[in-house]
Design a protein around this motif. Structure first.
Motif, PDB file in Angstrom:
ATOM      1  N   LYS A  43      -1.581   0.033  30.041  1.00  0.00           N
ATOM      2  CA  LYS A  43      -2.389  -0.356  31.351  1.00  0.00           C
ATOM      3  C   LYS A  43      -2.994   0.830  31.599  1.00  0.00           C
ATOM      4  N   PRO A  44      -3.972   0.662  32.694  1.00  0.00           N
ATOM      5  CA  PRO A  44      -4.793   2.019  33.050  1.00  0.00           C
ATOM      6  C   PRO A  44      -3.721   2.910  33.859  1.00  0.00           C
ATOM      7  N   GLY A  45      -3.706   4.240  33.575  1.00  0.00           N
ATOM      8  CA  GLY A  45      -2.719   5.058  34.105  1.00  0.00           C
ATOM      9  C   GLY A  45      -1.534   5.396  33.336  1.00  0.00           C
ATOM     10  N   ASP A  46      -1.199   4.533  32.536  1.00  0.00           N
ATOM     11  CA  ASP A  46      -0.040   4.716  31.629  1.00  0.00           C
ATOM     12  C   ASP A  46      -0.179   6.225  30.950  1.00  0.00           C
ATOM     13  N   THR A  47       0.982   6.538  30.774  1.00  0.00           N
ATOM     14  CA  THR A  47       1.377   7.747  29.878  1.00  0.00           C
ATOM     15  C   THR A  47       1.991   7.259  28.705  1.00  0.00           C
ATOM     16  N   ILE A  48       1.287   7.715  27.510  1.00  0.00           N
ATOM     17  CA  ILE A  48       1.759   7.363  26.366  1.00  0.00           C
ATOM     18  C   ILE A  48       2.750   8.487  25.619  1.00  0.00           C
ATOM     19  N   ILE A  49       3.751   7.899  25.206  1.00  0.00           N
ATOM     20  CA  ILE A  49       4.694   8.918  24.426  1.00  0.00           C
ATOM     21  C   ILE A  49       5.084   8.698  23.071  1.00  0.00           C
ATOM     22  N   GLU A  50       5.064   9.231  22.032  1.00  0.00           N
ATOM     23  CA  GLU A  50       5.428   8.771  20.601  1.00  0.00           C
ATOM     24  C   GLU A  50       6.735   9.552  20.149  1.00  0.00           C
ATOM     25  N   LYS A  51       7.683   8.820  19.553  1.00  0.00           N
ATOM     26  CA  LYS A  51       8.743   9.465  19.256  1.00  0.00           C
ATOM     27  C   LYS A  51       9.432   8.891  18.261  1.00  0.00           C
ATOM     28  N   ASN A  52       9.524   9.361  16.944  1.00  0.00           N
ATOM     29  CA  ASN A  52      10.140   8.636  15.768  1.00  0.00           C
ATOM     30  C   ASN A  52       9.551   7.179  15.716  1.00  0.00           C
ATOM     31  N   GLY A  53       8.286   6.827  15.500  1.00  0.00           N
ATOM     32  CA  GLY A  53       7.612   5.768  15.318  1.00  0.00           C
ATOM     33  C   GLY A  53       7.864   4.885  16.413  1.00  0.00           C
ATOM     34  N   LEU A  54       8.331   5.299  17.594  1.00  0.00           N
ATOM     35  CA  LEU A  54       8.339   4.032  18.803  1.00  0.00           C
ATOM     36  C   LEU A  54       7.429   4.743  19.819  1.00  0.00           C
ATOM     37  N   LYS A  55       6.529   3.895  20.219  1.00  0.00           N
ATOM     38  CA  LYS A  55       5.452   4.084  21.224  1.00  0.00           C
ATOM     39  C   LYS A  55       6.257   4.052  22.643  1.00  0.00           C
ATOM     40  N   GLY A  72       4.904  -1.554  22.700  1.00  0.00           N
ATOM     41  CA  GLY A  72       5.522  -0.318  22.929  1.00  0.00           C
ATOM     42  C   GLY A  72       6.543  -0.497  23.779  1.00  0.00           C
ATOM     43  N   LEU A  73       7.532   0.407  23.998  1.00  0.00           N
ATOM     44  CA  LEU A  73       8.639   0.302  24.921  1.00  0.00           C
ATOM     45  C   LEU A  73       8.048   0.835  26.183  1.00  0.00           C
ATOM     46  N   ARG A  74       8.241  -0.208  27.121  1.00  0.00           N
ATOM     47  CA  ARG A  74       7.836   0.219  28.684  1.00  0.00           C
ATOM     48  C   ARG A  74       9.115   0.594  29.406  1.00  0.00           C
ATOM     49  N   VAL A  75       8.921   1.739  30.029  1.00  0.00           N
ATOM     50  CA  VAL A  75      10.160   2.578  30.789  1.00  0.00           C
ATOM     51  C   VAL A  75       9.566   2.604  32.068  1.00  0.00           C
ATOM     52  N   SER A  76      10.201   2.158  33.025  1.00  0.00           N
ATOM     53  CA  SER A  76       9.820   2.150  34.260  1.00  0.00           C
ATOM     54  C   SER A  76      10.993   1.901  35.466  1.00  0.00           C
ATOM     55  N   VAL A  77      10.601   2.280  36.550  1.00  0.00           N
ATOM     56  CA  VAL A  77      11.593   2.037  37.716  1.00  0.00           C
ATOM     57  C   VAL A  77      11.063   1.067  38.737  1.00  0.00           C
ATOM     58  N   LYS A  78      11.843   0.267  39.280  1.00  0.00           N
ATOM     59  CA  LYS A  78      11.512  -0.625  40.270  1.00  0.00           C
ATOM     60  C   LYS A  78      12.382  -0.431  41.587  1.00  0.00           C
ATOM     61  N   GLY A  79      11.757  -0.445  42.664  1.00  0.00           N
ATOM     62  CA  GLY A  79      12.722  -0.673  43.944  1.00  0.00           C
ATOM     63  C   GLY A  79      13.852  -1.693  43.800  1.00  0.00           C
ATOM     64  N   GLY A  80      14.981  -1.453  44.263  1.00  0.00           N
ATOM     65  CA  GLY A  80      16.006  -2.293  44.159  1.00  0.00           C
ATOM     66  C   GLY A  80      17.301  -1.684  43.903  1.00  0.00           C
ATOM     67  N   GLY A  81      18.420  -2.476  43.629  1.00  0.00           N
ATOM     68  CA  GLY A  81      19.587  -2.002  43.241  1.00  0.00           C
ATOM     69  C   GLY A  81      20.293  -1.368  44.495  1.00  0.00           C
ATOM     70  N   CYS A  82      21.560  -0.991  44.229  1.00  0.00           N
ATOM     71  CA  CYS A  82      22.391  -0.636  45.240  1.00  0.00           C
ATOM     72  C   CYS A  82      22.278   0.722  45.737  1.00  0.00           C
ATOM     73  N   SER A  83      21.527   1.624  44.882  1.00  0.00           N
ATOM     74  CA  SER A  83      21.229   2.986  45.407  1.00  0.00           C
ATOM     75  C   SER A  83      19.697   3.249  45.562  1.00  0.00           C
ATOM     76  N   GLY A  84      18.723   2.365  45.650  1.00  0.00           N
ATOM     77  CA  GLY A  84      17.436   2.461  45.815  1.00  0.00           C
ATOM     78  C   GLY A  84      16.200   1.796  44.906  1.00  0.00           C
ATOM     79  N   PHE A  85      16.739   2.327  43.527  1.00  0.00           N
ATOM     80  CA  PHE A  85      15.569   2.028  42.543  1.00  0.00           C
ATOM     81  C   PHE A  85      16.300   1.658  41.170  1.00  0.00           C
ATOM     82  N   THR A  86      15.938   0.740  40.304  1.00  0.00           N
ATOM     83  CA  THR A  86      16.599   0.262  39.020  1.00  0.00           C
ATOM     84  C   THR A  86      15.728   0.643  38.009  1.00  0.00           C
ATOM     85  N   TYR A  87      16.339   1.035  36.837  1.00  0.00           N
ATOM     86  CA  TYR A  87      15.559   1.107  35.584  1.00  0.00           C
ATOM     87  C   TYR A  87      15.248   0.068  34.947  1.00  0.00           C
TER      88      TYR A  87
END
Length: 117
Positions: free
Chosen positions: A59-71, A35-50
């Protein structure tokens, strides 16, 4: 426990972004069960990075989203910052890459890769 949700209320991807992600997955021989993991991490010039990357496990606590065959996998902390975000893909004159249109971002950097809340 992982939760499956309605994509429209949390994170959305444009058709262009989905096409590009599926192309990347195919070109790199990434197995269908990843699946595609989308997350934010601390850092970058504005505070968070994608962060985007393919992941073979939920992982425990993950939200799973399905769209057009992509998890899509999103951890709870990241979902807090990403709710309402639309991910697009741009290949225009200003550069090539994924664009995050995040209504929660109070400030962004010039490159569009980091944000602050």
């Amino acid at each position: 426990m992982n939760e499956q949700i309605n994509l429209a209320t949390e994170i959305d991807l444009t058709e262009k972004a989905i096409k590009q992600l599926l192309k990347i997955k195919e070109e790199n021989n990434i197995p269908d069960n990843y699946g595609l993991r989308v997350s934010v991490k601390g850092g970058g010039c504005s505070g968070f990075t994608y962060q985007l990357g393919f992941d073979d496990s939920e992982k425990p606590g993950d939200t799973i989203i399905e769209k057009n065959g992509l998890k899509i996998l999103v951890d709870g902390k990241s979902l807090f910052y990403l709710t309402g975000t639309v991910i697009d893909f741009s290949d225009g004159l200003n550069g090539r890459g994924f664009v995050f249109n995040n209504p929660n971002a109070k400030k962004t950097c010039g490159c569009g890769e980091s944000f602050g809340v």
